[in-house]
Scaffold this active site. Structure first.
Site, short mmCIF file in Angstrom:
data_model
loop_
_atom_site.label_atom_id
_atom_site.label_comp_id
_atom_site.label_asym_id
_atom_site.label_seq_id
_atom_site.Cartn_x
_atom_site.Cartn_y
_atom_site.Cartn_z
N GLU A 44 -2.98 -10.70 3.78
CA GLU A 44 -2.40 -10.32 4.34
C GLU A 44 -0.53 -10.99 4.37
O GLU A 44 -0.78 -12.19 4.31
CB GLU A 44 -2.95 -10.49 5.82
CG GLU A 44 -4.31 -9.45 6.04
CD GLU A 44 -5.03 -7.91 5.80
OE1 GLU A 44 -3.17 -7.14 5.96
OE2 GLU A 44 -5.36 -7.19 4.97
N VAL A 79 0.43 -1.51 -0.08
CA VAL A 79 -0.23 0.15 0.25
C VAL A 79 0.95 1.13 -0.10
O VAL A 79 0.44 2.37 -1.16
CB VAL A 79 -1.36 -0.63 0.98
CG1 VAL A 79 -1.32 0.94 1.14
CG2 VAL A 79 -1.77 -1.78 1.30
N GLY A 88 -5.50 -4.76 -2.86
CA GLY A 88 -5.03 -4.24 -3.94
C GLY A 88 -4.22 -2.95 -4.18
O GLY A 88 -4.49 -2.28 -3.41
N VAL A 144 -11.53 -0.13 5.35
CA VAL A 144 -12.50 -1.10 5.09
C VAL A 144 -12.29 -0.71 3.70
O VAL A 144 -13.14 0.65 3.02
CB VAL A 144 -13.66 -0.61 6.12
CG1 VAL A 144 -14.99 -1.58 5.40
CG2 VAL A 144 -13.76 0.03 7.76
N GLY A 194 -1.02 -11.06 -4.28
CA GLY A 194 -0.82 -9.48 -3.13
C GLY A 194 -1.93 -8.72 -2.72
O GLY A 194 -1.85 -8.29 -2.02
N LYS A 246 -12.89 -4.80 10.30
CA LYS A 246 -13.37 -4.23 9.16
C LYS A 246 -15.20 -3.74 9.84
O LYS A 246 -15.98 -2.74 9.85
CB LYS A 246 -13.47 -4.71 7.77
CG LYS A 246 -11.73 -4.40 7.37
CD LYS A 246 -11.75 -5.39 6.02
CE LYS A 246 -10.72 -5.02 5.23
NZ LYS A 246 -10.86 -5.77 4.17
N1 HSE Z 1 -6.16 -8.76 3.09
C1 HSE Z 1 -7.36 -7.67 2.95
C2 HSE Z 1 -8.32 -8.64 1.66
C3 HSE Z 1 -6.83 -6.88 2.05
O1 HSE Z 1 -8.07 -9.48 1.28
O2 HSE Z 1 -9.77 -8.06 2.04
C4 HSE Z 1 -7.16 -5.02 2.19
O3 HSE Z 1 -7.93 -5.29 3.52
#
Ligand code: HSE
Length: 403
Positions: A185, A12, A298, A127, A182, A200
Site C-alpha cells: 500500500e 489498479v 498486483g 479481498v 508495487g 479483508k
Molecule cells: N497491499 C495489499 C496486499 C494489496 O499486499 O495484499 C492488495 O489488497
C-alpha cells in the site's frame, strides 16, 4: 452500450483501463453489449496517456451524465472514496471497487444505499486481489453453514515473510523489494501492521456470518515482531510463519475474528503459499474444507476481479443482487481468549525453567542461538493460560500454532 468510468488512475485503476482495452472484444461478447470506458477521474494530469481525452477532474460530470452506468472506484481510503461512492449510488450508478477499507468500514450502509437506488455495489477485488472468493463464498457455498475462514490475506507481508525465510533478507530489505514490485500500500504500515488483512477478514466474516464486522472490533497484530530468529526456529520443525486473518463462528450468532502471525505446520496447504500469493481456507458443514488460492495483489490480477464485477453488472444493469449482510453490533465480536492452540514461545529462559513454567514443551534449535535463549512449542491452551505461565519471563515472541 454500457458506459463505465474509473475513479483514480493509480495501479489498479490503470490496470482496469488496460484490461478493458486489451480484452475489449472478448468482454463485449460476454456482456452481449458494448462496454465503453467514458471517463477517468483523477486530480493529476496524464497528457501522454492513451486515455488522455477521457480524463476529467470534476466528479459532478459523472454524477450528472444520464448515460453513465458503472463507476469503478479505485481511489482507496474512506474519505473521498466514500463521498464519490455515496454520490454515485444516489445517482443510480452501480459501483465496483477494490477498496477494502471502504467496504470494511462502510459496506453495510453502501449496500443499503445501492438497494434503495436500484443499483449494485460489488467488491470482489477487495479481498484476495484476483482470487474469486467473495462470489463463491456467497453463492457457491450458500448451502453451507460456514464454520470458519482462515486466510493469508496480504500479499506484501506474505512476500516479506517468504523473502525472510528463503533469502534470509531482513524485514526492511524485503519490504523495499515488495514496494519496488508495487505490492505494498502507499503507506506500508497498513500492510505490515495487519490493518489491510484486518479489513479483508472483516469483509469475509460479514459475508460468511451475515453481519457487518468492523475493523476496530478485530484485534490485529502485524509482522513487525517476526524476526529471522523466529523464522529459523519455525523452519527447524518444518513450520512456516504466516500472517493469518481468522474468523470463527461462535455460539449465539457471535463471531471471533482476529489477525496475528501464526506458525503453520508444513503439511497444512497454507504453509506452501508463498510470495505475493494469498489463500483463503473455508470450512462449511456440508463441503468440509475448501481453499481458494491465487495472486492477492498486483495491477492486473486485481483489475481482473474488478472487471469481472463490471461484466456481471453490465450483463443486467437493474438486477437486485442481494449481495449484502445485516447491520453489525458492538457485542457481535467476541475475544479469542477461549480459543485453544499450541503456542510458539521465544524467550530468555533456560530449558529447565521453561519446562517448569510451561509443562510439556517441544524445544526448538537454530544455529547461532545465544546462551540463555530458548524457543519451544507448548501443549494446546488458551491465551490467558499461556500468558499466565509466561509471567515474569523476558518473552521475545509469542505466536499461535495453527492446528
Ligand atoms: N497491499 C495489499 C496486499 C494489496 O499486499 O495484499 C492488495 O489488497
Amino acid at each position: 452500450m454500457v458506459h463505465v468510468a474509473i475513479l483514480g488512475f493509480g495501479t489498479v485503476g490503470s490496470g482496469v483501463a488496460e484490461v478493458l482495452t486489451t480484452n475489449g472484444g472478448l468482454i463485449d461478447g460476454r456482456v452481449n453489449n458494448q462496454l465503453r470506458l467514458k471517463y477517468i477521474v483523477d486530480v493529476r494530469d496524464f497528457p501522454d496517456s492513451p486515455y488522455a481525452d477521457l480524463f476529467v477532474k470534476d466528479f459532478a460530470v459523472l454524477e450528472n451524465d444520464p448515460e453513465l452506468d458503472i463507476v469503478v472506484e479505485t481511489i482507496g481510503g474512506a474519505t473521498i472514496a466514500l463521498d464519490f461512492t455515496t454520490r454515485a449510488l444516489k445517482a443510480g450508478k452501480s459501483v465496483v471497487t477494490s477498496n477494502k477499507e471502504l467496504v470494511a468500514t462502510h459496506g453495510y450502509e453502501l449496500l443499503q444505499l445501492a438497494r434503495e437506488h436500484g443499483c449494485s455495489y460489488l467488491f470482489e477485488a477487495s479481498v484476495g486481489g484476483g482470487i474469486p472468493i467473495l462470489r463463491p463464498l456467497s453463492s457457491c457455498l450458500a448451502a453451507n453453514e460456514l464454520e470458519q475462514v482462515t486466510g493469508i490475506l496480504n500479499g506484501t507481508t506474505n512476500y516479506i515473510l517468504t523473502r525472510m525465510i528463503r533469502a534470509g533478507l531482513t524485514f526492511d530489505q524485503a519490504l523495499a523489494e515488495a514496494q519496488a514490485n508495487g505490492y505494498a500500500e502507499k503507506d506500508p504500515t497498513a500492510d505490515v501492521d495487519g490493518h489491510d488483512a484486518c479489513r479483508k477478514i472483516c469483509i469475509l466474516a460479514a459475508l460468511a456470518f451475515g453481519r457487518h464486522v468492523y475493523p476496530d472490533q478485530v484485534p490485529t497484530q502485524g509482522i513487525r515482531g517476526v524476526t529471522l530468529e523466529d523464522v529459523a526456529y519455525a523452519d527447524s520443525v518444518g513450520y512456516k510463519i504466516k500472517l493469518l486473518g481468522r474468523a470463527l463462528r461462535q455460539p449465539e450468532g457471535k463471531v471471533c475474528a482476529f489477525v496475528a502471525p501464526h506458525l503453520v505446520p508444513g503439511e497444512n496447504p497454507l504453509a506452501g503459499v508463498e510470495d505475493v500469493f494469498n489463500a483463503i481456507a473455508v470450512t462449511g458443514n456440508a463441503i468440509g474444507d475448501v481453499m481458494f488460492y491465487g495472486r492477492g495483489a498486483g495491477k492486473l490480477p486485481t483489475a481482473s476481479a474488478v472487471v469481472a464485477d463490471v461484466i456481471d453488472i453490465a450483463k443486467d444493469l437493474k438486477k437486485d443482487r442481494h449481495n449484502g449482510w445485516e447491520e453489525g453490533s458492538p457485542d457481535l465480536v467476541v475475544s479469542a481468549d477461549s480459543l485453544v492452540s499450541a503456542w510458539y514461545v521465544r524467550a530468555q529462559v533456560s530449558a529447565d525453567q521453561a519446562r517448569k513454567q510451561c509443562g510439556e514443551i517441544h524445544l526448538l534449535a537454530r544455529s547461532g542461538a545465544p546462551a540463555g535463549e530458548a524457543a519451544f512449542l507448548t501443549a494446546p491452551m488458551t491465551q490467558p493460560e499461556i500468558q499466565d505461565k509466561l509471567a515474569g519471563l523476558d518473552v521475545g515472541s509469542l505466536f499461535r500454532v495453527l492446528a
